[in-house]
Design a protein around this motif. Structure first.
Motif, PDB file in Angstrom:
ATOM      1  N   MET A   1     -10.092   1.064  -8.247  1.00 12.62           N
ATOM      2  CA  MET A   1      -8.741   1.219  -7.677  1.00 12.62           C
ATOM      3  C   MET A   1      -8.034   0.317  -8.008  1.00 12.62           C
ATOM      4  O   MET A   1      -7.775  -0.706  -7.504  1.00 12.62           O
ATOM      5  N   PRO A   2      -6.836   0.715  -9.067  1.00  9.57           N
ATOM      6  CA  PRO A   2      -6.086  -0.370  -9.550  1.00  9.57           C
ATOM      7  C   PRO A   2      -5.016  -0.746  -8.539  1.00  9.57           C
ATOM      8  O   PRO A   2      -4.411  -0.097  -7.562  1.00  9.57           O
ATOM      9  N   LEU A   3      -4.631  -2.227  -8.360  1.00  8.67           N
ATOM     10  CA  LEU A   3      -3.746  -2.569  -7.416  1.00  8.67           C
ATOM     11  C   LEU A   3      -2.435  -2.971  -8.102  1.00  8.67           C
ATOM     12  O   LEU A   3      -1.259  -2.338  -7.484  1.00  8.67           O
ATOM     13  N   ILE A   4      -2.323  -3.470  -9.009  1.00  2.46           N
ATOM     14  CA  ILE A   4      -1.098  -3.863  -9.740  1.00  2.46           C
ATOM     15  C   ILE A   4      -1.388  -4.155 -11.158  1.00  2.46           C
ATOM     16  O   ILE A   4      -2.234  -4.517 -11.789  1.00  2.46           O
ATOM     17  N   ASN A   5      -0.290  -3.423 -12.136  1.00  2.00           N
ATOM     18  CA  ASN A   5      -0.555  -3.364 -13.394  1.00  2.00           C
ATOM     19  C   ASN A   5      -1.802  -2.903 -14.022  1.00  2.00           C
ATOM     20  O   ASN A   5      -2.415  -3.650 -14.803  1.00  2.00           O
ATOM     21  N   ALA A   6      -2.260  -2.090 -13.387  1.00  2.00           N
ATOM     22  CA  ALA A   6      -3.668  -1.502 -13.649  1.00  2.00           C
ATOM     23  C   ALA A   6      -4.818  -2.396 -13.481  1.00  2.00           C
ATOM     24  O   ALA A   6      -5.882  -2.148 -14.043  1.00  2.00           O
ATOM     25  N   HIS A   7      -4.756  -3.470 -12.710  1.00  2.00           N
ATOM     26  CA  HIS A   7      -5.852  -4.218 -12.709  1.00  2.00           C
ATOM     27  C   HIS A   7      -6.561  -4.029 -11.260  1.00  2.00           C
ATOM     28  O   HIS A   7      -5.895  -4.096 -10.070  1.00  2.00           O
ATOM     29  N   PRO A   8      -7.892  -3.659 -11.308  1.00  2.00           N
ATOM     30  CA  PRO A   8      -8.623  -3.301 -10.186  1.00  2.00           C
ATOM     31  C   PRO A   8      -8.877  -4.659  -9.195  1.00  2.00           C
ATOM     32  O   PRO A   8      -8.880  -5.785  -9.674  1.00  2.00           O
ATOM     33  N   LYS A   9      -9.029  -4.497  -8.070  1.00  2.00           N
ATOM     34  CA  LYS A   9      -9.282  -5.403  -7.114  1.00  2.00           C
ATOM     35  C   LYS A   9     -10.537  -6.394  -7.570  1.00  2.00           C
ATOM     36  O   LYS A   9     -10.580  -7.700  -7.557  1.00  2.00           O
ATOM     37  N   CYS A  10     -11.560  -5.763  -8.196  1.00  2.00           N
ATOM     38  CA  CYS A  10     -12.871  -6.605  -8.499  1.00  2.00           C
ATOM     39  C   CYS A  10     -12.369  -7.644  -9.626  1.00  2.00           C
ATOM     40  O   CYS A  10     -12.901  -8.775  -9.682  1.00  2.00           O
ATOM     41  N   LYS A  11     -11.352  -6.985 -10.640  1.00  2.00           N
ATOM     42  CA  LYS A  11     -11.033  -8.180 -11.505  1.00  2.00           C
ATOM     43  C   LYS A  11     -10.151  -9.120 -10.939  1.00  2.00           C
ATOM     44  O   LYS A  11     -10.318 -10.482 -11.417  1.00  2.00           O
ATOM     45  N   LEU A  12      -9.348  -9.054  -9.959  1.00  2.00           N
ATOM     46  CA  LEU A  12      -8.470  -9.962  -9.373  1.00  2.00           C
ATOM     47  C   LEU A  12      -9.380 -10.833  -8.564  1.00  2.00           C
ATOM     48  O   LEU A  12      -8.983 -12.009  -8.778  1.00  2.00           O
ATOM     49  N   MET A  13     -10.257 -10.230  -7.847  1.00  2.00           N
ATOM     50  CA  MET A  13     -11.181 -11.231  -6.915  1.00  2.00           C
ATOM     51  C   MET A  13     -11.695 -12.296  -7.998  1.00  2.00           C
ATOM     52  O   MET A  13     -11.933 -13.491  -7.820  1.00  2.00           O
ATOM     53  N   LYS A  14     -12.351 -11.677  -9.056  1.00  2.00           N
ATOM     54  CA  LYS A  14     -12.959 -12.840 -10.287  1.00  2.00           C
ATOM     55  C   LYS A  14     -12.008 -13.804 -10.619  1.00  2.00           C
ATOM     56  O   LYS A  14     -12.188 -14.977 -10.716  1.00  2.00           O
ATOM     57  N   CYS A  15     -10.691 -13.294 -10.962  1.00  2.00           N
ATOM     58  CA  CYS A  15      -9.908 -14.470 -11.395  1.00  2.00           C
ATOM     59  C   CYS A  15      -9.432 -15.224 -10.234  1.00  2.00           C
ATOM     60  O   CYS A  15      -9.171 -16.436 -10.564  1.00  2.00           O
ATOM     61  N   PHE A  16      -9.259 -14.896  -9.079  1.00  2.00           N
ATOM     62  CA  PHE A  16      -8.921 -15.672  -7.819  1.00  2.00           C
ATOM     63  C   PHE A  16      -9.960 -16.647  -7.538  1.00  2.00           C
ATOM     64  O   PHE A  16      -9.741 -17.841  -7.424  1.00  2.00           O
TER      65      PHE A  16
END
Length: 137
Positions: A1-16
């Motif tokens: 499920m994309p959160l912002i600018n088509a970035h899914p939560k799993c990708k954001l969590m990995k970046c964070f």
């Protein structure tokens, strides 16, 4: 499920998580991310389970094409809870500001690399020494 600018939560969590030991995955939710830093132990002579720490925490929420954040400085108690508490010692305040600014700059760069902005929630008070964080906003 994309959160912002088509970035899914799993990708954001990995970046964070790549930013260092600041992300508290267990406290993150679908559209909420929690970061903190236990910067200075109040009394190192105490048993580890009784120690308290001076530090900071940052809450991050996606909104439109940006992330809105709030932050606080305070005390992390032996009950594993954050408590807003005035920091009287200038050297402790300086250390907290330094660690926070370092994290903030890396977070801001990471979000910019995925075409997201970082914005301070408009209704919070900014500490006087922290105004330079708002220059790029």
């Amino acid at each position: 499920m994309p959160l912002i600018n088509a970035h899914p939560k799993c990708k954001l969590m990995k970046c964070f998580a790549a930013l260092g030991p600041y992300l508290r995955e267990s406290q993150c939710q679908k559209d909420y991310f929690f970061f903190d830093c236990l910067a200075i132990c109040v009394d190192i002579k105490l048993a580890p389970e009784k120690r308290q720490f001076w530090g900071w925490w940052l809450e991050l929420r996606p909104e439109d094409k940006c992330f809105i954040y709030t932050y606080q400085f305070g005390l992390y108690t032996q009950d594993e809870q954050w408590m807003v508490k005035k920091i009287k010692a200038a050297d402790i305040q300086q250390k907290l500001e330094t660690t926070f600014i370092d994290f903030y700059e890396r977070l801001n760069e990471m979000l910019a690399s995925i075409d997201c902005e970082l914005r301070l929630e408009s209704n919070i008070n900014v500490l006087p020494n922290m105004t330079r964080l708002l220059v790029s906003q």
